[in-house]
Design an enzyme around this catalytic site. Structure first.
Site: not given
Length: 345
Positions: A129, A131-133
């Site tokens: 989602e 905000g993830k890497p």
């Protein structure tokens, strides 16, 4: 050879792993404090009691020295979190789990797939989602290393269905909007708007209005996310190679965010935003974003994890992206230091 199963969210993948381990009412699962409510949500849905472990101030992950005292005959599993992309001390944690016959699960939501060393865990789960890497849209994956657990999860996988067409269409539109906003470099300024829209139900929020009855726990990863995920992971690997060197030193891992200790967190965040400096606030509480009675409702007892509470009050984070250069981080850290100094002036 590990089995790979795709679910609607990372928390749904964790729920499936715990269900495959037979976790249910009367059981306990150890999770670290200084985590996200999304990690605790699947436990509550299964009727499992969360047991909060304090963190190490060095890794912001579960402190293995505090772990043995928390384990009981009711402990069904241990969840070890790689906070901000900083590897948890898995060798020590899995050794304790192995000695007590308790399986260890890795929370790899802050990691890029393929960049974390294989640990002696039964499974790991990932999230893709915002905000993830690796961002592919709302979706999560379970990578299952234990053959018995993998077989159990495979047997139950037929129960999961695709999200309804309207939800599929909504998420496809949200991903397009994300890509457009990310291209401007101002995505972080839209966080407040996103949170308001998610509370209003206009966009897919990070938290379910009622996790105990949410239909999301019966869904697989959406078709659009499943379709784009392989290419996004390939891109993520290339970006990870650049992010690895963004700090100007070899840390031995790929940082997702750089934690920085400050005095007055709220004021620093306000001053940083006013100065145009992107600074992250999470985690703001031991079970982000819960506070007060909501914290008590998920079984967290104030004062039980002092390091986690200290971090929630005093740690902000700087993002590390593929285009980040060591000089960029140096400037951001210097600017943050000036803001911190002005706060105490």
């Amino acid at each position: 050879m590990s089995d790979i199963l795709h679910y609607y969210r990372g928390r749904v993948a964790l729920h499936a792993i715990l269900e495959g381990l037979g976790a249910g009412p009367g059981d306990e699962v150890v999770v670290q404090a200084y985590t996200c409510a999304a990690v605790v949500e699947p436990l509550l849905r299964l009727g499992v009691q969360p047991v909060y472990a304090d963190i190490s101030r060095d890794t912001f992950g579960l402190d293995p020295q505090r772990l043995p005292a928390l384990l009981t005959r009711r402990t069904r599993a241990i969840v070890a979190q790689h906070t901000f992309g900083i590897p948890a001390p898995m060798a020590a944690i899995t050794a304790i789990g192995r000695e007590r016959g308790i399986p260890v699960i890795e929370d790899s939501a802050h990691m890029t797939p393929g960049t974390v060393a294989r640990a002696d865990s039964v499974a790991s789960f990932w999230s893709f989602e915002w905000g993830k890497p690796v961002v592919a849209g709302v979706g999560g994956t379970a990578v299952v290393h234990d053959p018995g657990l993998a077989a159990e999860m495979r047997r139950g996988y037929h129960r999961y269905t695709s999200p309804p067409p309207l939800r599929e269409a909504m998420m496809a539109a949200e991903y397009l909007a994300y890509r457009m906003a990310a291209g401007t470099g101002m995505l972080w300024r839209l966080r407040t708007l996103y949170r308001r829209l998610s509370h209003a139900g206009v966009v897919t929020g990070s938290y379910s209005p009622d996790p105990l009855t949410s239909p999301e726990y019966g869904w697989r990863m959406s078709r659009s996310v499943r379709w784009r995920l392989p290419s996004r992971i390939v891109t993520g690997h290339a970006e990870a190679a650049r992010r690895r060197h963004a700090t100007g030193r070899d840390l031995g891992y790929v940082p997702h965010r750089i934690p920085v200790v400050v005095g007055d967190k709220d004021r620093v965040l306000r001053e940083a935003a006013a100065a145009g400096l992107e600074v992250g606030d999470w985690f703001t509480t031991p079970v982000h974003p819960l506070a007060g009675g909501d914290l008590a409702a998920v079984g967290y007892r104030p004062g039980s994890c002092p390091n986690a509470e200290w971090a929630a009050a005093h740690v902000v984070t700087l993002p590390v992206r593929a285009g980040t250069r060591p000089a960029d981080l140096d400037r951001a850290l210097a600017r943050l230091a000036r803001i911190e100094a002005s706060v105490h002036a």
